[in-house]
Design an enzyme around this catalytic site. Sequence first.
Site, PDB file in Angstrom:
ATOM      1  N   ARG A  14       0.905  -1.175   0.191  1.00  0.00           N
ATOM      2  CA  ARG A  14       0.040  -0.032   0.074  1.00  0.00           C
ATOM      3  C   ARG A  14       0.730   1.388   0.093  1.00  0.00           C
ATOM      4  NH1 ARG A  14      -1.014   4.795   2.501  1.00  0.00           N
ATOM      5  NH2 ARG A  14      -0.473   3.958   4.572  1.00  0.00           N
ATOM      6  N   ASP A  15       1.520   1.646   1.144  1.00  0.00           N
ATOM      7  CA  ASP A  15       2.417   2.690   1.229  1.00  0.00           C
ATOM      8  C   ASP A  15       3.446   2.719   0.438  1.00  0.00           C
ATOM      9  OD1 ASP A  15       3.070   5.220   2.552  1.00  0.00           O
ATOM     10  OD2 ASP A  15       4.502   4.148   3.769  1.00  0.00           O
ATOM     11  N   HIS A 209       6.109   4.376  12.641  1.00  0.00           N
ATOM     12  CA  HIS A 209       6.157   4.436  11.127  1.00  0.00           C
ATOM     13  C   HIS A 209       7.402   5.127  10.733  1.00  0.00           C
ATOM     14  CE1 HIS A 209       4.513   3.881   6.939  1.00  0.00           C
ATOM     15  NE2 HIS A 209       5.092   4.912   6.655  1.00  0.00           N
ATOM     16  N   HIS A 211      10.441   6.640   8.624  1.00  0.00           N
ATOM     17  CA  HIS A 211      11.112   6.652   7.288  1.00  0.00           C
ATOM     18  C   HIS A 211      12.582   7.009   7.405  1.00  0.00           C
ATOM     19  CE1 HIS A 211       7.176   8.160   4.921  1.00  0.00           C
ATOM     20  NE2 HIS A 211       7.135   6.823   5.436  1.00  0.00           N
ATOM     21  N   CYS A 242       6.277  10.044   0.328  1.00  0.00           N
ATOM     22  CA  CYS A 242       5.165  10.634   0.646  1.00  0.00           C
ATOM     23  C   CYS A 242       5.035  11.887  -0.517  1.00  0.00           C
ATOM     24  CB  CYS A 242       5.036  11.362   2.018  1.00  0.00           C
ATOM     25  SG  CYS A 242       3.463  12.256   2.106  1.00  0.00           S
ATOM     26  N   ASN A 251      10.493   4.556   3.013  1.00  0.00           N
ATOM     27  CA  ASN A 251       9.872   3.920   4.010  1.00  0.00           C
ATOM     28  C   ASN A 251      11.281   3.212   4.657  1.00  0.00           C
ATOM     29  OD1 ASN A 251       7.328   4.574   4.334  1.00  0.00           O
ATOM     30  ND2 ASN A 251       6.955   3.388   2.516  1.00  0.00           N
TER      31      ASN A 251
HETATM   32 MG    MG Z   1       5.552   5.684   4.823  1.00  0.00          MG
END
Ligand code: MG
Length: 311
Positions: A14-15, A209, A211, A242, A251
């Site tokens: 997804r991300d 989460h 990065h 992002c 990520n």
């Molecule tokens: Mg992310």
Amino acid sequence: MTVDRVRIYEVGPRDGLQHESLPISTDDKVEFVKRLAAAGLREIETTSFVSARAIPQLADADELLPRVLSGQATGVRHPVLVPNLRGFERAKAAGATALAVFTAATDAFTRRNIGMTVAESLAAFRPVLAEAAALGWWRRAYVSTAFGCPFSGCVPAAKAVDVAVALLDLGAEEVCYGDTIGVGVPSQVDALVEASLARAIAPDRIAFHFHDTRGTGLANVTAGLRAGIRGFDASTGGTGGCPYAPGASGNLATEDLVYLLDGLGYEHGVSLAGVLDAARFIAGVLGRPLATKVGQAGGWDPDSGEATARP
Ligand code: MG
């Protein structure tokens, strides 16, 4: 003997993939998820039920999720991102039983990202989280820009925690603090955990989460572990940044996280060789070499001293 277990929450499908500009086939996405599950990942954020106009890459969510679920390995959770009730209805029709909602710590970011203030986004999630709870779905809520905002600067921990408390009050089971633009450092991780505990948020309801945009991803994980947090997001192959956060890429890679956790002796159930297989698969689909540290170096066998699972 108690086992100190860490949850690795995989966000690659997804991300990781959502802002890739070249179209990725549904077949390749299904295969990627299958390899992630085969590697032992048990929480795989699979797709997003946002509008196809907003995220064209994930426009196949209605077709993808049923295919993933029909071949699902036992005990794997497949959360999907849901922005509103319309997305919730689509997710329900596709067979979802776990979701994530997405807001941020700063109005400046949510305005650009989802066209709402933080308060407006919370109001929008209220019915979504209530419906999901009524159906017994697992429910996660993201607090993006919990460390820093590209439009308003450094974010005080208390501000992110205020949003987390509101999301838990709305029925989220877990909050995930996101370092959306990759500016966070370990002292901020400590401050976020401390401020969360002070507001009676249990450590097992907190995930991070991170990065690795500026190379602080694993340092931040280490700080989180020392502060008692056992839930971390990562993206196999290190894909994803992002687009609303200028300069944000990277990520934290699942393979880098798994290597660290193995070395530290945490139980997590994920095979490094399996993650590297999935990482190389998605790198091949994207047509570019793996840029992650462990993706390039492979693992390491402490008994023989040799590198393992090299390309
Ligand atoms: Mg992310």
